[in-house]
Design a protein around this motif. Structure first.
Motif, PDB file in Angstrom:
ATOM      1  N   PHE A 199      25.329 -28.719  17.073  1.00  0.00           N
ATOM      2  CA  PHE A 199      23.884 -28.718  16.867  1.00  0.00           C
ATOM      3  C   PHE A 199      23.314 -27.319  17.062  1.00  0.00           C
ATOM      4  O   PHE A 199      23.918 -26.460  17.716  1.00  0.00           O
ATOM      5  CB  PHE A 199      23.189 -29.695  17.819  1.00  0.00           C
ATOM      6  CG  PHE A 199      23.288 -29.306  19.273  1.00  0.00           C
ATOM      7  CD1 PHE A 199      22.296 -28.533  19.883  1.00  0.00           C
ATOM      8  CD2 PHE A 199      24.379 -29.710  20.037  1.00  0.00           C
ATOM      9  CE1 PHE A 199      22.395 -28.175  21.213  1.00  0.00           C
ATOM     10  CE2 PHE A 199      24.489 -29.355  21.372  1.00  0.00           C
ATOM     11  CZ  PHE A 199      23.489 -28.581  21.961  1.00  0.00           C
ATOM     12  N   VAL A 200      22.162 -27.098  16.468  1.00  0.00           N
ATOM     13  CA  VAL A 200      21.350 -25.909  16.731  1.00  0.00           C
ATOM     14  C   VAL A 200      19.990 -26.412  17.194  1.00  0.00           C
ATOM     15  O   VAL A 200      19.661 -27.599  17.066  1.00  0.00           O
ATOM     16  CB  VAL A 200      21.206 -25.012  15.478  1.00  0.00           C
ATOM     17  CG1 VAL A 200      22.508 -24.325  15.164  1.00  0.00           C
ATOM     18  CG2 VAL A 200      20.707 -25.817  14.272  1.00  0.00           C
ATOM     19  N   ARG A 201      19.191 -25.489  17.718  1.00  0.00           N
ATOM     20  CA  ARG A 201      17.923 -25.920  18.322  1.00  0.00           C
ATOM     21  C   ARG A 201      16.814 -24.929  18.039  1.00  0.00           C
ATOM     22  O   ARG A 201      17.041 -23.722  17.957  1.00  0.00           O
ATOM     23  CB  ARG A 201      18.107 -26.095  19.831  1.00  0.00           C
ATOM     24  CG  ARG A 201      16.821 -26.442  20.561  1.00  0.00           C
ATOM     25  CD  ARG A 201      17.075 -26.780  22.002  1.00  0.00           C
ATOM     26  NE  ARG A 201      15.825 -26.914  22.729  1.00  0.00           N
ATOM     27  CZ  ARG A 201      15.722 -27.378  23.959  1.00  0.00           C
ATOM     28  NH1 ARG A 201      16.815 -27.761  24.613  1.00  0.00           N
ATOM     29  NH2 ARG A 201      14.551 -27.457  24.562  1.00  0.00           N
ATOM     30  N   LEU A 202      15.577 -25.475  17.919  1.00  0.00           N
ATOM     31  CA  LEU A 202      14.405 -24.631  17.717  1.00  0.00           C
ATOM     32  C   LEU A 202      13.234 -25.260  18.459  1.00  0.00           C
ATOM     33  O   LEU A 202      12.918 -26.437  18.256  1.00  0.00           O
ATOM     34  CB  LEU A 202      14.088 -24.514  16.225  1.00  0.00           C
ATOM     35  CG  LEU A 202      13.009 -23.528  15.788  1.00  0.00           C
ATOM     36  CD1 LEU A 202      13.254 -23.093  14.340  1.00  0.00           C
ATOM     37  CD2 LEU A 202      11.608 -24.138  15.877  1.00  0.00           C
ATOM     38  N   ASP A 203      12.589 -24.473  19.314  1.00  0.00           N
ATOM     39  CA  ASP A 203      11.353 -24.917  19.965  1.00  0.00           C
ATOM     40  C   ASP A 203      10.466 -23.698  20.190  1.00  0.00           C
ATOM     41  O   ASP A 203      10.766 -22.595  19.703  1.00  0.00           O
ATOM     42  CB  ASP A 203      11.630 -25.670  21.275  1.00  0.00           C
ATOM     43  CG  ASP A 203      12.411 -24.843  22.290  1.00  0.00           C
ATOM     44  OD1 ASP A 203      12.120 -23.634  22.434  1.00  0.00           O
ATOM     45  OD2 ASP A 203      13.322 -25.398  22.940  1.00  0.00           O
ATOM     46  N   GLY A 204       9.391 -23.872  20.929  1.00  0.00           N
ATOM     47  CA  GLY A 204       8.429 -22.780  21.116  1.00  0.00           C
ATOM     48  C   GLY A 204       8.977 -21.601  21.872  1.00  0.00           C
ATOM     49  O   GLY A 204       8.416 -20.503  21.815  1.00  0.00           O
ATOM     50  N   ARG A 205      10.085 -21.784  22.573  1.00  0.00           N
ATOM     51  CA  ARG A 205      10.670 -20.686  23.351  1.00  0.00           C
ATOM     52  C   ARG A 205      11.717 -19.899  22.564  1.00  0.00           C
ATOM     53  O   ARG A 205      12.243 -18.896  23.055  1.00  0.00           O
ATOM     54  CB  ARG A 205      11.320 -21.252  24.619  1.00  0.00           C
ATOM     55  CG  ARG A 205      10.344 -21.951  25.557  1.00  0.00           C
ATOM     56  CD  ARG A 205      11.068 -22.693  26.663  1.00  0.00           C
ATOM     57  NE  ARG A 205      11.861 -23.803  26.145  1.00  0.00           N
ATOM     58  CZ  ARG A 205      12.512 -24.676  26.905  1.00  0.00           C
ATOM     59  NH1 ARG A 205      12.470 -24.552  28.222  1.00  0.00           N
ATOM     60  NH2 ARG A 205      13.214 -25.658  26.370  1.00  0.00           N
ATOM     61  N   THR A 206      12.041 -20.354  21.352  1.00  0.00           N
ATOM     62  CA  THR A 206      13.088 -19.702  20.560  1.00  0.00           C
ATOM     63  C   THR A 206      12.587 -18.373  19.989  1.00  0.00           C
ATOM     64  O   THR A 206      11.584 -18.349  19.273  1.00  0.00           O
ATOM     65  CB  THR A 206      13.531 -20.614  19.401  1.00  0.00           C
ATOM     66  OG1 THR A 206      13.905 -21.894  19.918  1.00  0.00           O
ATOM     67  CG2 THR A 206      14.695 -20.004  18.653  1.00  0.00           C
ATOM     68  N   PRO A 207      13.228 -17.255  20.278  1.00  0.00           N
ATOM     69  CA  PRO A 207      12.820 -15.960  19.707  1.00  0.00           C
ATOM     70  C   PRO A 207      12.932 -15.984  18.185  1.00  0.00           C
ATOM     71  O   PRO A 207      13.741 -16.731  17.612  1.00  0.00           O
ATOM     72  CB  PRO A 207      13.815 -14.963  20.314  1.00  0.00           C
ATOM     73  CG  PRO A 207      14.365 -15.651  21.522  1.00  0.00           C
ATOM     74  CD  PRO A 207      14.364 -17.112  21.202  1.00  0.00           C
ATOM     75  N   ALA A 208      12.137 -15.176  17.511  1.00  0.00           N
ATOM     76  CA  ALA A 208      12.102 -15.155  16.049  1.00  0.00           C
ATOM     77  C   ALA A 208      13.481 -14.902  15.447  1.00  0.00           C
ATOM     78  O   ALA A 208      13.875 -15.523  14.458  1.00  0.00           O
ATOM     79  CB  ALA A 208      11.104 -14.104  15.576  1.00  0.00           C
ATOM     80  N   LYS A 209      14.246 -13.976  16.053  1.00  0.00           N
ATOM     81  CA  LYS A 209      15.573 -13.642  15.523  1.00  0.00           C
ATOM     82  C   LYS A 209      16.514 -14.846  15.620  1.00  0.00           C
ATOM     83  O   LYS A 209      17.245 -15.157  14.677  1.00  0.00           O
ATOM     84  CB  LYS A 209      16.147 -12.448  16.298  1.00  0.00           C
ATOM     85  CG  LYS A 209      17.482 -11.945  15.758  1.00  0.00           C
ATOM     86  CD  LYS A 209      17.889 -10.649  16.454  1.00  0.00           C
ATOM     87  CE  LYS A 209      18.250 -10.921  17.903  1.00  0.00           C
ATOM     88  NZ  LYS A 209      18.826  -9.707  18.574  1.00  0.00           N
ATOM     89  N   ASP A 210      16.485 -15.523  16.764  1.00  0.00           N
ATOM     90  CA  ASP A 210      17.343 -16.695  16.957  1.00  0.00           C
ATOM     91  C   ASP A 210      16.882 -17.867  16.089  1.00  0.00           C
ATOM     92  O   ASP A 210      17.696 -18.698  15.677  1.00  0.00           O
ATOM     93  CB  ASP A 210      17.341 -17.113  18.424  1.00  0.00           C
ATOM     94  CG  ASP A 210      18.002 -16.071  19.317  1.00  0.00           C
ATOM     95  OD1 ASP A 210      18.753 -15.240  18.780  1.00  0.00           O
ATOM     96  OD2 ASP A 210      17.752 -16.088  20.535  1.00  0.00           O
ATOM     97  N   ARG A 211      15.589 -17.917  15.826  1.00  0.00           N
ATOM     98  CA  ARG A 211      15.039 -18.965  14.959  1.00  0.00           C
ATOM     99  C   ARG A 211      15.662 -18.869  13.568  1.00  0.00           C
ATOM    100  O   ARG A 211      16.118 -19.863  12.999  1.00  0.00           O
ATOM    101  CB  ARG A 211      13.514 -18.793  14.903  1.00  0.00           C
ATOM    102  CG  ARG A 211      12.757 -19.798  14.055  1.00  0.00           C
ATOM    103  CD  ARG A 211      11.290 -19.384  14.010  1.00  0.00           C
ATOM    104  NE  ARG A 211      10.497 -20.266  13.165  1.00  0.00           N
ATOM    105  CZ  ARG A 211       9.684 -21.206  13.618  1.00  0.00           C
ATOM    106  NH1 ARG A 211       9.549 -21.382  14.910  1.00  0.00           N
ATOM    107  NH2 ARG A 211       8.990 -21.949  12.783  1.00  0.00           N
ATOM    108  N   THR A 212      15.690 -17.659  13.027  1.00  0.00           N
ATOM    109  CA  THR A 212      16.269 -17.447  11.700  1.00  0.00           C
ATOM    110  C   THR A 212      17.765 -17.767  11.689  1.00  0.00           C
ATOM    111  O   THR A 212      18.274 -18.388  10.750  1.00  0.00           O
ATOM    112  CB  THR A 212      16.049 -15.991  11.257  1.00  0.00           C
ATOM    113  OG1 THR A 212      14.640 -15.704  11.260  1.00  0.00           O
ATOM    114  CG2 THR A 212      16.600 -15.755   9.860  1.00  0.00           C
TER     115      THR A 212
END
Length: 470
Positions: A277-290
């Motif tokens: 799995f991967v994860r995205l929430d409000g704490r995810t930095p922009a680079k890690d989001r991409t």
């Protein structure tokens, strides 16, 4: 992120603060300012400078982000001067009609009057009283200014979407904890509201919301309330089994929740089950989001854990052909927008949407409200029947297990018309009563006449006796 696109008027002096601006060289060699994208947050920060310019055009994208008229961003954007305005949004009304007023204040100032006028003229009659005449009147008033397009009209080539509700039965320890919390909340709120009289004291509304939040968390996983909880979660077990089954079938899933703390509990459960799995929430930095988005789209993960607030809009995640909503949100439009991360242009497979619902909990009450929320939007944008926002007493009804939407409909329902036979029987009964009343009146008149005659006779006899005596 809310965005605004500003086109400066050719006649306006266009300043170059706020990070500068782009210019295009026209055929005559003169520089012409381009359309300029602007984050709404900058509109708030630099509102005074922007308000000095006479803009030709103002376009607000994702306009639902400024649905609250009291926020600084909304107030700053309302001060901008523009000759033509437009708002783009997938959810013009999420909770109540005041959000519609806020949007029209930005795109057509004055159309709906002041907030107080709007509340008395439209909001209260429609939401509180169910006034169909007021609802139709508001719909007529805004219709010339609204262009509505639903997905089925503009993207009818998309593969089908199937919605599935999967009920989850709480374990015995979970049920005991949930029921105890619900009963305690009811006792506390009834004390605050004057013994259940409905006269809410100041601050009761916040206590109601806190109680609802606690019950929603307990319905998902008791560990969200009790850090020492060791008895597991029926919903989490159901989710692991579901995603494992999807993985075996070659499918990929988006997992949405409002609670990032719930995603914190899902992650180790997925790791233990061997689910990638991967994860995205409000704490995810922009680079890690991409990176997370690219990895999922490349098929490197079985599931994508997404917080509803951080990833509910603006993402293209068509690698998923299944969507799972772990906990129902109050407004179905927000869930629909999250689902559209997968069911959108570029999706080539049918999409299945699962809603995991804990049986006999507040989650069932929330889902019952979804239909009413959809009616609120349709009533204004299309002219169907309407619904309203929830009062404090209606929120307490949710905790008690009473469906406020159903209760409201029953209160508004007119008395049923009598059957023809009943109608005839009632009319005959009325006629008999009228005849009886007429007979009684006639009898009373006769009795009165007799009394008068007796009085006259007695008076005459007394007069004759007096005369004879004298």
């Amino acid at each position: 992120m809310t965005g605004a696109v500003l086109a400066p008027s050719p006649a306006a002096g266009y300043p170059a603060p706020l990070g500068g601006h782009d210019e295009l060289k026209a055929a005559d060699g003169a520089l012409r300012p381009q359309w300029r994208p602007l984050l709404a947050e900058l509109g708030r920060i630099d509102g005074e400078e922007l308000a000095k310019v006479q803009w030709a055009t103002l376009v607000l994208d994702e306009a639902q982000r400024v649905k609250n008229a009291t926020t600084k961003t909304s107030q700053a954007l309302s001060q901008l001067k523009a000759g033509w305005r437009m708002a783009l949004t997938g959810t013009p009304i999420e909770n109540n009609l005041s959000e519609l007023w806020s949007l029209f204040r930005l795109v057509s100032p004055g159309l709906l009057g002041t907030m107080d006028h709007f509340r008395e003229r439209w909001s209260k009659p429609i939401e509180a009283d169910g006034d169909a005449t007021a609802r139709a009147g508001l719909a007529r008033k805004i219709r010339p200014f609204v262009l509505r397009r639903v997905k089925s009209e503009v993207a009818d080539f998309l593969p089908p979407r199937t919605d599935v509700r999967r009920d989850v039965t709480l374990s015995e320890p979970e049920r005991a904890l949930y029921d105890a919390a619900r009963l305690e909340a009811i006792r506390k709120l009834e004390r605050l509201m004057g013994g259940g009289t409905g006269q809410a004291e100041k601050g009761t509304h916040m206590h109601v919301l806190a109680a609802l939040m606690r019950l929603r968390q307990l319905a998902c996983h008791p560990g969200l309330v009790d850090e020492g909880w060791k008895d597991g979660s029926a919903k989490l077990e159901t989710l692991v089994d579901l995603v494992t089954s999807l993985k075996e079938g070659g499918h990929h899933a988006l997992i949405f929740s409002q609670f990032t703390s719930l995603l914190d509990l899902v992650a180790p459960a997925f790791e233990a089950a061997g689910l990638r799995f991967v994860r995205l929430d409000g704490r995810t930095p922009a680079k890690d989001r991409t990176k997370a988005i690219d990895a999922f789209q490349a098929g490197q993960a079985d599931a994508f854990l997404v917080s509803l607030k951080a990833g509910g809009t603006g993402l293209n995640l068509t690698a998923a052909d299944h969507v799972v909503h772990l906990d129902p949100w109050w407004n179905p439009a927000v869930e629909d927008q999250a689902t559209d991360r997968a069911h959108r242009i570029g999706q080539e497979r049918p999409v299945t949407v699962f809603r995991l619902v804990a049986k006999d909990t507040i989650e069932e009450q929330i889902l019952a409200l979804h239909a009413e929320k959809r009616e609120l939007v349709n009533s204004i944008l299309e002219g169907t029947d309407t619904a309203g926002s929830l009062s404090t007493s209606e929120l307490v009804d949710l905790i008690r297990g009473i469906d406020p939407a159903k209760k409201r409909r029953e209160e508004r329902r007119p008395e049923p018309a009598p059957e023809p036979e009943e109608q005839e029987a009632e009319e005959e009964e009325d006629e008999e009563e009228d005849e009886e009343e007429e007979e009684e009146e006639a009898t009373e008149k006769k009795a009165t006449k007799k009394k008068v005659a007796k009085k006259k006779t007695a008076s005459g006899a007394k007069a004759r006796a007096k005369k004879k005596k004298s």
